[in-house]
Design an enzyme around this catalytic site. Sequence first.
Site, mmCIF file in Angstrom:
data_model
loop_
_atom_site.group_PDB
_atom_site.id
_atom_site.type_symbol
_atom_site.label_atom_id
_atom_site.label_comp_id
_atom_site.label_asym_id
_atom_site.label_seq_id
_atom_site.Cartn_x
_atom_site.Cartn_y
_atom_site.Cartn_z
ATOM 1 N N SER A 18 -30.586 28.651 -29.667
ATOM 2 C CA SER A 18 -30.839 27.822 -30.852
ATOM 3 C C SER A 18 -32.270 27.275 -30.930
ATOM 4 C CB SER A 18 -29.829 26.674 -30.920
ATOM 5 O OG SER A 18 -28.549 27.206 -31.191
ATOM 6 N N LYS A 66 -17.658 20.167 -28.919
ATOM 7 C CA LYS A 66 -17.395 20.346 -30.355
ATOM 8 C C LYS A 66 -16.221 19.509 -30.867
ATOM 9 C CE LYS A 66 -19.227 25.003 -31.119
ATOM 10 N NZ LYS A 66 -18.920 26.342 -31.637
ATOM 11 N N ASP A 102 -19.377 27.259 -38.377
ATOM 12 C CA ASP A 102 -18.926 28.497 -37.717
ATOM 13 C C ASP A 102 -18.143 29.417 -38.662
ATOM 14 O OD1 ASP A 102 -20.094 28.141 -35.241
ATOM 15 O OD2 ASP A 102 -18.366 27.107 -34.380
ATOM 16 N N GLY A 126 -7.865 35.554 -29.022
ATOM 17 C CA GLY A 126 -8.345 34.217 -28.687
ATOM 18 C C GLY A 126 -7.781 33.195 -29.651
ATOM 19 N N GLY A 128 -9.169 29.741 -29.364
ATOM 20 C CA GLY A 128 -10.026 28.570 -29.151
ATOM 21 C C GLY A 128 -10.795 28.229 -30.421
ATOM 22 N N LEU A 217 -17.581 38.350 -30.985
ATOM 23 C CA LEU A 217 -18.382 37.134 -31.170
ATOM 24 C C LEU A 217 -19.381 36.951 -30.027
ATOM 25 C CD1 LEU A 217 -15.981 34.488 -32.714
ATOM 26 C CD2 LEU A 217 -17.000 36.512 -33.703
ATOM 27 N N TYR A 219 -22.553 37.955 -27.933
ATOM 28 C CA TYR A 219 -23.754 38.645 -28.406
ATOM 29 C C TYR A 219 -24.707 38.937 -27.247
ATOM 30 C CZ TYR A 219 -25.118 33.738 -28.343
ATOM 31 O OH TYR A 219 -25.309 32.438 -27.963
#
Length: 280
Positions: A18, A66, A102, A126, A128, A217, A219
Amino acid sequence: MSIDRYAVIGDPIEHSLSPAMQEAGFLSADMTAVYEAHRVSPEMLGPHVACLRYGYRGFNVTVPHKEAILQHLDEIDDDARALGAVNTVVVRDTALRGYNTDAIGFGLALESAGCNPRGISAVVFGAGGSARAAVAYLNSRARRISVVNRDRARAERLVARYDRAEAIAVGEESVATRLEEADLVVNATPLGMGQLSSGNPLPAHACLRGGALAFDLVYGQETPFLRQAAESGCRTVDGLEMLVRQGAASFTLWTGREPDVRAMRAACEREMERRRCFVS
Ligand code: NDP
């Protein structure tokens, strides 16, 4: 001249792309700003966020904060509240408002991979935070979403509020049928990444539809999931585009401006290449 300050908070945080990505966004928009990575342990979340109210214009929130961040905010956007997770905080006059970009990032990445989600059948591995964002986006568009997870109860909790989603446990027979019919298969687990780099959520002899889209997802590496899907004739896409698109949506929330997503993507690619050279 004052410099606008932004940050990402998480633990660990050293791996985060980021800072490179957002600084490229600011540079391309001709804005003077710094974006820092702050390693914040769960015990320090409250005190740290209290400090960010002063002197920062906004920040991103990543694993493991989060969900815990919600209790430290003054306001929470409806979509983020529905997801129960915040990844972007906007600071206005020391008040903190939380958002989640997201699901938007997931949707834009699908679109840029040429996948129209209307009426499709999807399998999401998944249950989550990132799976929740994917299901939230797909539920109003797809025909059926099958959430496959190790912990079945967690998958059931996820699908409970969505009318087109069903929960399946890893190893159940229906996984094979759902995969055969799927137009989209998503890996929203960390299998294939870091210490789990040889992991793959797909069963060894899974039969996938040729032309289906396999979306990992994870990368920055070719995962066993993407390799197996490509060998079965699927189109493949990794998580970089989602990372860039959710980051671009955060940028817009903070600044009211559209960043140059190409510059942000290129910065991520340069940073990943730099790290590969550094490690090898
Ligand atoms: P969470 O920790 O919230 O969820 C992880 C999920 O993966 C759970 O459902 C868990 O199953 C499952 N899982 C974990 N380990 C295993 C394993 N060894 N075998 C099978 N299943 C496993 O993670 P996130 O949803 O936040 O992130 C998931 C992945 O997505 C990560 O790799 C992350 O980097 C990536 N991501 C990428 C983004 C992007 O922009 N590209 C954005 C967000 C995340 P169980 O419930 O049974 O424990």
